[in-house]
Design a protein around this motif. Sequence first.
Motif, short mmCIF file in Angstrom:
data_model
loop_
_atom_site.label_atom_id
_atom_site.label_comp_id
_atom_site.label_asym_id
_atom_site.label_seq_id
_atom_site.Cartn_x
_atom_site.Cartn_y
_atom_site.Cartn_z
N PRO A 131 26.91 83.72 -58.65
CA PRO A 131 25.73 84.58 -58.82
C PRO A 131 24.63 84.34 -57.79
CG PRO A 131 26.49 83.77 -60.94
CD PRO A 131 27.29 83.04 -59.90
N ALA A 132 24.36 83.07 -57.43
CA ALA A 132 23.28 82.79 -56.48
C ALA A 132 23.55 83.46 -55.14
CB ALA A 132 23.12 81.28 -56.30
N ALA A 133 24.78 83.33 -54.65
CA ALA A 133 25.13 83.94 -53.36
C ALA A 133 25.12 85.46 -53.46
CB ALA A 133 26.50 83.45 -52.91
N TRP A 134 25.65 85.98 -54.58
CA TRP A 134 25.69 87.44 -54.78
C TRP A 134 24.28 88.00 -54.79
CZ3 TRP A 134 24.03 91.21 -58.14
CH2 TRP A 134 24.74 92.42 -58.17
N LEU A 135 23.37 87.36 -55.50
CA LEU A 135 22.00 87.84 -55.60
C LEU A 135 21.26 87.73 -54.27
CD1 LEU A 135 21.12 86.36 -59.09
CD2 LEU A 135 21.12 88.80 -58.49
N ALA A 136 21.50 86.64 -53.54
CA ALA A 136 20.86 86.50 -52.22
C ALA A 136 21.29 87.63 -51.30
CB ALA A 136 21.20 85.15 -51.62
N LYS A 137 22.56 87.98 -51.36
CA LYS A 137 23.08 89.07 -50.52
C LYS A 137 22.44 90.40 -50.91
CE LYS A 137 27.36 91.21 -48.90
NZ LYS A 137 28.84 91.09 -48.85
N VAL A 138 22.35 90.65 -52.23
CA VAL A 138 21.75 91.91 -52.70
C VAL A 138 20.29 91.99 -52.28
CG1 VAL A 138 21.03 93.18 -54.76
CG2 VAL A 138 23.34 92.24 -54.62
N GLY A 145 24.19 78.29 -43.44
CA GLY A 145 25.00 78.17 -42.23
C GLY A 145 25.29 79.55 -41.66
N HIS A 146 25.69 79.59 -40.41
CA HIS A 146 25.94 80.89 -39.77
C HIS A 146 27.09 81.63 -40.45
CE1 HIS A 146 22.98 80.57 -36.61
NE2 HIS A 146 23.39 79.35 -36.32
N ARG A 147 28.05 80.90 -40.97
CA ARG A 147 29.14 81.56 -41.69
C ARG A 147 28.63 82.21 -42.96
NH1 ARG A 147 34.55 78.21 -42.61
NH2 ARG A 147 34.44 78.41 -40.31
N GLU A 148 27.74 81.52 -43.68
CA GLU A 148 27.16 82.09 -44.90
C GLU A 148 26.31 83.32 -44.56
OE1 GLU A 148 26.00 78.74 -47.98
OE2 GLU A 148 25.44 78.13 -45.94
N ILE A 149 25.54 83.22 -43.49
CA ILE A 149 24.70 84.35 -43.09
C ILE A 149 25.56 85.55 -42.73
CG2 ILE A 149 23.03 85.17 -41.37
CD1 ILE A 149 22.05 82.25 -41.16
N ALA A 150 26.65 85.30 -42.05
CA ALA A 150 27.58 86.38 -41.71
C ALA A 150 28.10 87.07 -42.96
CB ALA A 150 28.74 85.82 -40.88
N GLY A 151 28.38 86.27 -44.00
CA GLY A 151 28.85 86.86 -45.25
C GLY A 151 27.79 87.69 -45.93
N VAL A 152 26.54 87.25 -45.87
CA VAL A 152 25.44 87.99 -46.49
C VAL A 152 25.22 89.32 -45.79
CG1 VAL A 152 22.93 88.01 -46.85
CG2 VAL A 152 24.26 85.97 -47.42
N LEU A 153 25.26 89.30 -44.47
CA LEU A 153 24.90 90.49 -43.69
C LEU A 153 26.09 91.35 -43.30
CD1 LEU A 153 22.22 88.91 -41.31
CD2 LEU A 153 21.85 90.20 -43.41
N GLY A 154 27.30 90.85 -43.56
CA GLY A 154 28.48 91.62 -43.18
C GLY A 154 28.65 91.69 -41.67
N LEU A 155 28.29 90.62 -40.97
CA LEU A 155 28.40 90.56 -39.52
C LEU A 155 29.33 89.42 -39.13
CD1 LEU A 155 24.61 90.90 -38.63
CD2 LEU A 155 26.33 92.72 -38.51
N GLY A 156 29.71 89.38 -37.86
CA GLY A 156 30.51 88.28 -37.37
C GLY A 156 29.67 87.03 -37.20
#
Length: 298
Positions: A55-62, A137-148
């Motif tokens: 949930p924490a990651a899902w909410l941060a992305k939203v 981390g950059h991998r987590e940020i990529a997951g949040v933003l849908g970027l490489g």
Amino acid sequence: MTASTAPDADEFERHRPRLFGLAYRMLGSADEAEDAVQDAYLRFTGADRAGIEHPAAWLAKVVTNLCLTRLTSARARRESYVGTWLPEPVLTSDGTLGPLESAEQRDAVSTALLVLLERLTPTERAVYVLREAFAYGHREIAGVLGLGEANCRQLYRRAVRRLGEPESRFEAGPERRERLISSFLTAARDGDLAGLEKLLAEDVTWWSDGGGRVSAARRPVEGRDKVLRFLAGGMRGFAADWDFSVAEVNGAPALVARVGDVLVGVVSFAFRDGLVGDLHTVVNPDKLVFVRRQLARP
């Protein structure tokens, strides 16, 4: 609230402070941050929980993506804003923006940095905030933003370059800041221009945000001599009409001004070489609603 949504609400409330801190850093507006967090709540309670593993990651992305959408429209509004646009002040001594235990955490919510973040594109701002304020981390940020991941690294480097070096922005310690603010207020009340001159950096800038609602300088007042002339013209009313107190705003001591029981302004300070380098004054009443509610709490 129905029994089925109560567990979701309880889960969300555990994340609300962090989400508000994220949204505020992204938007520079407490009012809009509250709206973004509420929109995230509605999405959370309406989502299929089986598909939300973290949930924490899902909410941060939203919340991040809601803020990106809001920033796109905010840019257009800020271009037509009357005078200088400054972020809404937020009291931070109550933990509203999360724990601010280190100088880095305090600097991450400072008015000075939020002003600089306006230089960035919405995506650069998202990458920078997630990296610097939330240690993603950059991998987590990529997951949040849908970027490489490589693209996120590049966006972060670009954001850092556009913001410039931080050392000159935040070098004064908290005790030194409080002494400078106290000396500034005393000199201003006494009409002591010579005393003020000793406190101001040569390249000091006074920023005012009245939003066209109240009288305020519509352009930055740049340079010590011009700021002193500006203050000389307003110090009589400054001393006689406004009642000042010191409060922690955006992670640092600031002046809170009242006329009677009415909050009329917040003055935040940035420091360079042990002197006052920038003053950010928010007097637009629309931007004082959130901090006024904070001050009204027991």
